[in-house]
Scaffold this active site. Sequence first.
Site, PDB file in Angstrom:
ATOM      1  CB  CYS A  12      -1.252   7.394   1.400  1.00 43.14           C
ATOM      2  SG  CYS A  12      -2.506   6.379   1.933  1.00 43.14           S
ATOM      3  CD  GLU A  43      -2.784  -1.086  -0.001  1.00 48.10           C
ATOM      4  OE1 GLU A  43      -2.810  -0.029  -0.574  1.00 48.10           O
ATOM      5  OE2 GLU A  43      -3.694  -2.122  -0.282  1.00 48.10           O
TER       6      GLU A  43
END
Length: 457
Positions: free
Chosen positions: A247, A213
Amino acid sequence: MKDINDATGVGPALAALRAAAPDPDRAARDAHLAALAREVRAHAEEIAQAIDADFGGRPRPETMLAEVGLVLESLRHARRNLKRWMRPGRVRLPPHLWPSRGRVLHEPLGVVGILAPWNYPFQLALQPLVAALAGGNRVLLHPSEHMPRTGALIARIVADAVPERVRVLDGGPEQAQAIAAAPLDGLFFTGSTATGRKVARAAAENLVPVVLELGGKSPALLMPDADLDEAAASIVAGKLLNAGQTCIAPDYALVPRDRMDDFVAALKRATARLYPDPDGPDYAAILRETDRARLAGLLEGARAEPLMARMPAAPRMGAWALIDPAPDHPAMQDEIFGPVLPVLAYDAPAAARDFVNARPTPLALYVYGSDVAAAEAEVAAIRSGGAMINEAVLHVAVQELPFGGAGESGMGAYHGDEGFRAFTRPRSVVVARRSLARLARPPYGRAVERVIASLLR
């Protein structure tokens, strides 16, 4: 095991997990998840205090919503759906195997590693852990070394909830490197693309499957008919959550050229409304001094517009818009991860679409426009890990939606069903009974020719 540096503690921890009882049944998994939920609820305020202290300033509501709340919701979702996830899948076999029966089991990977980042230190350690425990695994968990108080608290919570299933190693980067290089059965990493490459290379030596991720430059595309104030409020809220250290924060905005000035003005109004006191408790600090210096450097070489009437003192950093930076400007090269928003002009939606698609696949895409059908057409035409129309960031909180990137923004997905799949492997089982397939055994003759003829039809 001989290749693991036991000085890091990885070797003994991995050996202890290998010796633990494998493959717990549904009742045991549910008990693990329930125990973890109980400990998270009991330590909720302590979690907020630890993260605030590690950050040097993090709003309690942000921690409660984006960390504690999301972890508890993932635990509730897993417990509600665990029976369905674990149920063997029935498979319809081809006629030549009738009356045999087939099924697909979802078995634990075994002993898995989780390498967590610093920006959401509790959520991004515990949400993968929830999926791993639901999948029946034993876990080697490494919280970020940049968050020592939070890491120590995670270790306590896990020790009280699931001591036989999880080992927490909260040492430095050499420990994380040893975990990445260990002969695990699976590895889950959240962090930067550059570090993700190193993790994938280390895991590949032992053929360990990985879920990465990562991040990337998630664009916000404003269509010509977008409501500027609504879009600005959404983008500012998503961008300045955790002071941009997210993010999936909007990394840059693409705006029709004739609406640029109006949009920057809308950004300033939204920032003033959402953060009237940048030095107050609602705005997070920038954790690392090196990041503050890096972000300050991004303000050079382009027209920088302050979005706050008064800039806060360190360790906080004020919010800025960079107006039409050049494509080779540093702010357009790597993920910004802070309160700096490049705003780029475009002349036609097709040009904006091509601009995004010419770059590495972003983790998220945000499209704003009154014509939802036109916005959906842009989402369909632009590659991204996930997408939202007329909002930003909130999709990460929906457990029913898979979360993950593509290309440089990651591989694999988790949350909900996808999290369970990420930490299990499908195993096929066939219970054979006398069937036509036996005609394919030697010695070959007319019977097998009839089988071949049927396959070629």
